[in-house]
Design a protein around this motif. Structure first.
Motif, PDB file in Angstrom:
ATOM      1  N   ARG A  82      17.146  15.523  88.412  1.00  9.32           N
ATOM      2  CA  ARG A  82      17.977  16.373  87.558  1.00  9.32           C
ATOM      3  C   ARG A  82      18.274  15.746  86.204  1.00  9.32           C
ATOM      4  N   GLY A  83      17.656  14.570  85.903  1.00  3.26           N
ATOM      5  CA  GLY A  83      17.848  13.977  84.592  1.00  3.26           C
ATOM      6  C   GLY A  83      17.010  14.699  83.548  1.00  3.26           C
ATOM      7  N   LEU A  84      17.522  14.761  82.328  1.00  6.05           N
ATOM      8  CA  LEU A  84      16.829  15.466  81.250  1.00  6.05           C
ATOM      9  C   LEU A  84      15.528  14.753  80.902  1.00  6.05           C
ATOM     10  N   THR A  85      14.440  15.524  80.820  1.00  7.59           N
ATOM     11  CA  THR A  85      13.150  15.004  80.369  1.00  7.59           C
ATOM     12  C   THR A  85      12.808  15.658  79.036  1.00  7.59           C
ATOM     13  N   ARG A  86      12.475  14.823  78.068  1.00  2.94           N
ATOM     14  CA  ARG A  86      12.041  15.347  76.769  1.00  2.94           C
ATOM     15  C   ARG A  86      10.525  15.391  76.729  1.00  2.94           C
ATOM     16  N   VAL A  87       9.974  16.543  76.379  1.00  3.69           N
ATOM     17  CA  VAL A  87       8.534  16.706  76.179  1.00  3.69           C
ATOM     18  C   VAL A  87       8.315  16.919  74.689  1.00  3.69           C
ATOM     19  N   GLU A  88       7.563  16.021  74.074  1.00  9.94           N
ATOM     20  CA  GLU A  88       7.352  16.085  72.629  1.00  9.94           C
ATOM     21  C   GLU A  88       5.861  16.199  72.336  1.00  9.94           C
ATOM     22  N   ALA A  89       5.475  17.292  71.693  1.00 11.13           N
ATOM     23  CA  ALA A  89       4.084  17.515  71.301  1.00 11.13           C
ATOM     24  C   ALA A  89       3.865  16.960  69.903  1.00 11.13           C
ATOM     25  N   HIS A  90       2.882  16.064  69.763  1.00 10.56           N
ATOM     26  CA  HIS A  90       2.559  15.452  68.474  1.00 10.56           C
ATOM     27  C   HIS A  90       1.268  16.077  67.966  1.00 10.56           C
ATOM     28  N   THR A  91       1.357  16.813  66.876  1.00 17.67           N
ATOM     29  CA  THR A  91       0.199  17.542  66.372  1.00 17.67           C
ATOM     30  C   THR A  91      -0.115  17.115  64.944  1.00 17.67           C
ATOM     31  N   GLN A  92      -1.360  17.409  64.536  1.00 15.84           N
ATOM     32  CA  GLN A  92      -1.832  17.004  63.209  1.00 15.84           C
ATOM     33  C   GLN A  92      -2.537  18.149  62.504  1.00 15.84           C
ATOM     34  N   GLY A  93      -2.186  19.372  62.852  1.00 16.86           N
ATOM     35  CA  GLY A  93      -2.821  20.530  62.257  1.00 16.86           C
ATOM     36  C   GLY A  93      -2.750  21.708  63.200  1.00 16.86           C
ATOM     37  N   SER A  94      -3.549  22.737  62.933  1.00 15.63           N
ATOM     38  CA  SER A  94      -3.504  23.944  63.759  1.00 15.63           C
ATOM     39  C   SER A  94      -4.868  24.288  64.357  1.00 15.63           C
ATOM     40  N   GLU A 129      19.290  11.835  78.655  1.00 16.48           N
ATOM     41  CA  GLU A 129      17.829  11.809  78.677  1.00 16.48           C
ATOM     42  C   GLU A 129      17.321  10.668  79.558  1.00 16.48           C
ATOM     43  N   ALA A 130      16.453  11.002  80.527  1.00 16.77           N
ATOM     44  CA  ALA A 130      15.949  10.006  81.468  1.00 16.77           C
ATOM     45  C   ALA A 130      14.491   9.646  81.225  1.00 16.77           C
ATOM     46  N   GLN A 131      13.759  10.487  80.521  1.00 15.21           N
ATOM     47  CA  GLN A 131      12.319  10.254  80.345  1.00 15.21           C
ATOM     48  C   GLN A 131      11.849  10.987  79.099  1.00 15.21           C
ATOM     49  N   VAL A 132      10.862  10.416  78.429  1.00 11.95           N
ATOM     50  CA  VAL A 132      10.214  11.076  77.301  1.00 11.95           C
ATOM     51  C   VAL A 132       8.716  11.101  77.574  1.00 11.95           C
ATOM     52  N   LEU A 133       8.118  12.282  77.489  1.00  9.93           N
ATOM     53  CA  LEU A 133       6.681  12.446  77.648  1.00  9.93           C
ATOM     54  C   LEU A 133       6.104  12.891  76.310  1.00  9.93           C
ATOM     55  N   HIS A 134       5.248  12.078  75.726  1.00  8.71           N
ATOM     56  CA  HIS A 134       4.635  12.382  74.441  1.00  8.71           C
ATOM     57  C   HIS A 134       3.241  12.959  74.692  1.00  8.71           C
ATOM     58  N   VAL A 135       3.016  14.194  74.295  1.00  8.12           N
ATOM     59  CA  VAL A 135       1.714  14.833  74.449  1.00  8.12           C
ATOM     60  C   VAL A 135       0.955  14.665  73.139  1.00  8.12           C
ATOM     61  N   VAL A 136      -0.206  13.994  73.208  1.00  6.59           N
ATOM     62  CA  VAL A 136      -0.949  13.623  72.008  1.00  6.59           C
ATOM     63  C   VAL A 136      -2.425  13.957  72.198  1.00  6.59           C
ATOM     64  N   SER A 137      -3.129  14.115  71.096  1.00  4.98           N
ATOM     65  CA  SER A 137      -4.582  14.265  71.165  1.00  4.98           C
ATOM     66  C   SER A 137      -5.217  12.888  71.301  1.00  4.98           C
ATOM     67  N   GLU A 138      -6.383  12.836  71.941  1.00  3.57           N
ATOM     68  CA  GLU A 138      -7.094  11.561  72.061  1.00  3.57           C
ATOM     69  C   GLU A 138      -7.366  10.987  70.669  1.00  3.57           C
ATOM     70  N   GLY A 139      -6.986   9.725  70.481  1.00  7.64           N
ATOM     71  CA  GLY A 139      -7.174   9.093  69.185  1.00  7.64           C
ATOM     72  C   GLY A 139      -6.147   9.495  68.154  1.00  7.64           C
ATOM     73  N   GLY A 140      -5.114  10.236  68.580  1.00  8.88           N
ATOM     74  CA  GLY A 140      -4.092  10.701  67.654  1.00  8.88           C
ATOM     75  C   GLY A 140      -2.883   9.784  67.609  1.00  8.88           C
ATOM     76  N   ALA A 141      -1.706  10.370  67.648  1.00  7.76           N
ATOM     77  CA  ALA A 141      -0.452   9.626  67.536  1.00  7.76           C
ATOM     78  C   ALA A 141      -0.310   8.638  68.692  1.00  7.76           C
ATOM     79  N   THR A 142       0.393   7.531  68.411  1.00  8.08           N
ATOM     80  CA  THR A 142       0.614   6.497  69.433  1.00  8.08           C
ATOM     81  C   THR A 142       2.102   6.154  69.518  1.00  8.08           C
ATOM     82  N   PRO A 143       2.940   7.106  69.872  1.00  7.97           N
ATOM     83  CA  PRO A 143       4.373   6.820  69.962  1.00  7.97           C
ATOM     84  C   PRO A 143       4.686   5.916  71.152  1.00  7.97           C
ATOM     85  N   ASP A 144       5.843   5.268  71.093  1.00  4.90           N
ATOM     86  CA  ASP A 144       6.299   4.490  72.238  1.00  4.90           C
ATOM     87  C   ASP A 144       6.677   5.429  73.376  1.00  4.90           C
TER      88      ASP A 144
END
Length: 241
Positions: free
Chosen positions: A20-32, A94-109
């Motif tokens: 039941r802990g909050l999970t943040r899902v963050e999409a990292h994009t570089q265009g459309s 917030e208990a977890q952060v999931l960063h959704v990235v393209s292969e070879g794209g952003a590299t967040p912690d």
């Protein structure tokens, strides 16, 4: 419990480690382009899977290029609205952060969910084709595998959607039956194993032709799975037989 592969280590991790802990899902994009649209779609699927498991989710879109165009393409694809990310800070509890990235794209912690590229041209929001056909093409392959989008793939997907929507509308006229326990377990096992949407679609194909299932159970199964898939499979309910 949903397990997702962390692209940093190649190892599976719990998508929601705190119950039941909050999970943040963050999409990292570089265009459309179609690859970035697939990143947005995978983030949408993560949100749906987490919510089906009872996890509260905060969903963000981070990216400075063509964000309005990407939002429009995502909306046509059935992706729900994302808040603007970047300087959002940390969510309360917030208990977890999931960063959704393209292969070879952003590299967040933090945990990274990598998405392989899309080749070919995806139709735009006004392209005339059913956007759900593109969504089905992208769902039919693991997100770690590249996808080629073209007229043949989109045509096959559109035909499958037309057939499924017709049979779902027909099954809905039969007496309702619950989703069989074994089928529900197969669906959840698939999507909780690294968000295996191709496996979920395989379960639906088996349910469609299983002679041992009542039509009412088929209907409930497709409606339940569509809470994750977002293919609008119940769209034709109430239409003439």
């Amino acid at each position: 419990m949903l397990r997702i592969t962390d692209a940093r280590t190649g190892e599976p991790v719990d998508a929601a480690p705190a119950r039941r802990g909050l999970t943040r899902v963050e999409a990292h994009t570089q265009g459309s382009d179609p690859t970035n649209l697939r990143v947005l779609l995978v983030a949408d699927l993560l949100v749906r899977a987490l919510e089906l498991g009872g996890t509260p989710v905060w969903v963000l879109l981070t990216g400075d290029r063509q964000r309005a165009e990407l939002r429009a393409a995502g909306a046509a694809l059935g992706v729900r609205p994302f808040e603007d990310g970047g300087d959002a800070g940390t969510g309360l509890g917030e208990a977890q952060v999931l960063h959704v990235v393209s292969e070879g794209g952003a590299t967040p912690d933090g945990v990274r969910v990598a998405v392989a590229p899309v080749h070919g041209e995806a139709p735009g929001p006004a392209g005339g084709a059913d956007p759900a056909a593109l969504r089905l093409v992208l769902l039919a392959r693991p997100r770690s595998e590249p996808v080629t989008v073209g007229p043949a793939a989109l045509g096959d997907a559109a035909g499958t959607l037309d057939r499924w929507r017709r049979v779902v509308a027909d099954w809905a006229r039969r007496p309702s039956k619950p989703v069989p326990d074994a089928v529900r377990a197969d669906l959840r096992t698939a999507w909780e194993d690294d968000l295996d949407t191709a496996g979920v679609l395989g379960v639906l194909r088996a349910v469609e032709t299983d002679p041992g299932l009542a039509d009412g159970a088929r209907f409930e199964t497709y409606a339940y799975a569509d809470r994750l898939l977002g293919l609008d499979l119940t769209r034709d309910l109430g239409s003439p037989a």
